[in-house]
Design a protein around this motif. Structure first.
Motif, PDB file in Angstrom:
ATOM      1  N   ARG A 156      -2.851  18.894  27.788  1.00 25.59           N
ATOM      2  CA  ARG A 156      -1.541  19.264  28.320  1.00 25.59           C
ATOM      3  C   ARG A 156      -0.430  18.357  27.803  1.00 25.59           C
ATOM      4  O   ARG A 156       0.706  18.786  27.651  1.00 25.59           O
ATOM      5  CB  ARG A 156      -1.595  19.221  29.850  1.00 25.59           C
TER       6      ARG A 156
ATOM      7  N   GLU B  96       4.820  17.966  26.123  1.00 25.83           N
ATOM      8  CA  GLU B  96       4.088  18.707  27.151  1.00 25.83           C
ATOM      9  C   GLU B  96       3.810  20.110  26.605  1.00 25.83           C
ATOM     10  O   GLU B  96       4.680  20.711  25.971  1.00 25.83           O
ATOM     11  CB  GLU B  96       4.940  18.795  28.422  1.00 25.83           C
ATOM     12  N   ARG B  97       2.585  20.606  26.857  1.00 28.62           N
ATOM     13  CA  ARG B  97       2.214  21.928  26.353  1.00 28.62           C
ATOM     14  C   ARG B  97       2.797  23.017  27.241  1.00 28.62           C
ATOM     15  O   ARG B  97       2.725  22.958  28.463  1.00 28.62           O
ATOM     16  CB  ARG B  97       0.694  22.057  26.283  1.00 28.62           C
ATOM     17  N   ARG B  98       3.360  24.010  26.603  1.00 30.62           N
ATOM     18  CA  ARG B  98       3.892  25.164  27.326  1.00 30.62           C
ATOM     19  C   ARG B  98       2.766  26.169  27.575  1.00 30.62           C
ATOM     20  O   ARG B  98       1.671  26.040  27.034  1.00 30.62           O
ATOM     21  CB  ARG B  98       4.982  25.851  26.497  1.00 30.62           C
ATOM     22  N   ASP B  99       3.079  27.199  28.332  1.00 36.27           N
ATOM     23  CA  ASP B  99       2.091  28.241  28.633  1.00 36.27           C
ATOM     24  C   ASP B  99       1.622  28.970  27.374  1.00 36.27           C
ATOM     25  O   ASP B  99       0.492  29.439  27.307  1.00 36.27           O
ATOM     26  CB  ASP B  99       2.670  29.263  29.629  1.00 36.27           C
ATOM     27  N   ASN B 100       2.512  29.055  26.362  1.00 35.26           N
ATOM     28  CA  ASN B 100       2.141  29.762  25.127  1.00 35.26           C
ATOM     29  C   ASN B 100       1.348  28.886  24.158  1.00 35.26           C
ATOM     30  O   ASN B 100       1.024  29.312  23.056  1.00 35.26           O
ATOM     31  CB  ASN B 100       3.388  30.339  24.439  1.00 35.26           C
ATOM     32  N   GLY B 101       1.061  27.639  24.550  1.00 31.31           N
ATOM     33  CA  GLY B 101       0.254  26.749  23.722  1.00 31.31           C
ATOM     34  C   GLY B 101       1.041  25.828  22.825  1.00 31.31           C
ATOM     35  O   GLY B 101       0.489  24.888  22.257  1.00 31.31           O
ATOM     36  N   SER B 102       2.351  26.060  22.668  1.00 31.05           N
ATOM     37  CA  SER B 102       3.165  25.178  21.829  1.00 31.05           C
ATOM     38  C   SER B 102       3.581  23.951  22.641  1.00 31.05           C
ATOM     39  O   SER B 102       3.612  23.975  23.877  1.00 31.05           O
ATOM     40  CB  SER B 102       4.401  25.912  21.312  1.00 31.05           C
ATOM     41  N   TYR B 103       3.877  22.878  21.939  1.00 29.29           N
ATOM     42  CA  TYR B 103       4.299  21.641  22.603  1.00 29.29           C
ATOM     43  C   TYR B 103       5.808  21.497  22.521  1.00 29.29           C
ATOM     44  O   TYR B 103       6.423  21.812  21.507  1.00 29.29           O
ATOM     45  CB  TYR B 103       3.635  20.421  21.949  1.00 29.29           C
TER      46      TYR B 103
ATOM     47  N   ASP C 293      -7.098  17.123  28.891  1.00 27.82           N
ATOM     48  CA  ASP C 293      -6.871  18.553  29.117  1.00 27.82           C
ATOM     49  C   ASP C 293      -5.936  19.172  28.077  1.00 27.82           C
ATOM     50  O   ASP C 293      -5.667  20.369  28.112  1.00 27.82           O
ATOM     51  CB  ASP C 293      -6.328  18.803  30.527  1.00 27.82           C
TER      52      ASP C 293
END
Length: 198
Positions: free
Chosen positions: A84, A181-188, A82
Motif C-alpha cells: 500500500r 500511497e497506492r490508489r484503488d486502481n493500483g497506481s501510486y 501489503d
C-alpha cells in the motif's frame, strides 16, 4: 527598539504612528511565518531520518548476503508488506560540461553544414536548440545528452558524441525522498509534503 516598529525601508516608526490594522497584520504574518519555519525544520529532520534509516536498512539487507554497500548513492524503492505504501530514495547528480563540449559543438556544426546544404534552415535550428542556454547561462543537460541517443553513424558525429561524454562533470548530488500511497486502481500517488499540493 522598544516603542517602535521597523518598516520595510528599515526606518523605526513610533508605535503610536502605526495603525492597528498594520500591527494586527504584522502579528498574524510573524506568527504564521514562525510556524512555517518550524514545519520546514521538522520536514528537514524527517527527510534526514528517512534517508538515514533507508541507508541503514539497505546495509542490513546487504549483510544477509555478506556484502557491504557503500554510501547513499543509487535509487531504491521500499514497499510495505501489503504494497500500500512505498518510500523512494533517489540521488540525482548535478551535471555540467567542461570545455570539450565546445569541440563537440564544432563537430556537430561541421556535420550539419554538410548534411543541410540543400535542406531547410529549420533542421539546423533543431540541433542548435540543444545548445541554447537559460537565463542563468546554463545548458539543458537533458537536451545535450539527448543528442547521444540519436542513431547517427557519421564518424564526426560519433567523435562529437564522445566529446560530449568526456565533457560531463558531476559537480554534486542531491538526495530526494518521496512517500507514495497506492490508489484503488493500483497506481501510486505521492503523499504531498508541499503546502500548495495539500
Amino acid at each position: 527598539m522598544e516603542g517602535y516598529m521597523e518598516n520595510a525601508q528599515g526606518h523605526q516608526v513610533p508605535l503610536a504612528q502605526v495603525q492597528e490594522i498594520d500591527k494586527a497584520r504584522h502579528e498574524l504574518v510573524m506568527e504564521k511565518v514562525a510556524k512555517a519555519k518550524a514545519m520546514r525544520k521538522a520536514l528537514a529532520e524527517l527527510k534526514a531520518e528517512i534517508m538515514d534509516d533507508v541507508g541503514a536498512f539497505i546495509q542490513l539487507s546487504a549483510e544477509k548476503y555478506e556484502v557491504k554497500v557503500g554510501g547513499n548513492k543509487g535509487n531504491v524503492s521500499l514497499l510495505s508488506f501489503d504494497g500500500r505504501y512505498k518510500i523512494v530514495r533517489q540521488v540525482a547528480e548535478n551535471i555540467t560540461f567542461d570545455e570539450r563540449l565546445q569541440a563537440a559543438k564544432a563537430l556537430i556544426d561541421e556535420c550539419l553544414r554538410d548534411w543541410t546544404k540543400d535542406a531547410r534552415s529549420e533542421i539546423q535550428a533543431i540541433i542548435d536548440q540543444a545548445f541554447q542556454v537559460d537565463k542563468e547561462g546554463n545548458l539543458s543537460t537533458s537536451r545535450v545528452l539527448g543528442l547521444r541517443r540519436l542513431n547517427i553513424t557519421d564518424e564526426r558525429w560519433l567523435r562529437a558524441m564522445q566529446a560530449i561524454g568526456d565533457s560531463i562533470q558531476v559537480t554534486g548530488t542531491k538526495p530526494y525522498v518521496r512517500v507514495y500511497e497506492r490508489r484503488d486502481n493500483g497506481s501510486y500517488t505521492a503523499i504531498p509534503l508541499d503546502m500548495a499540493a495539500v
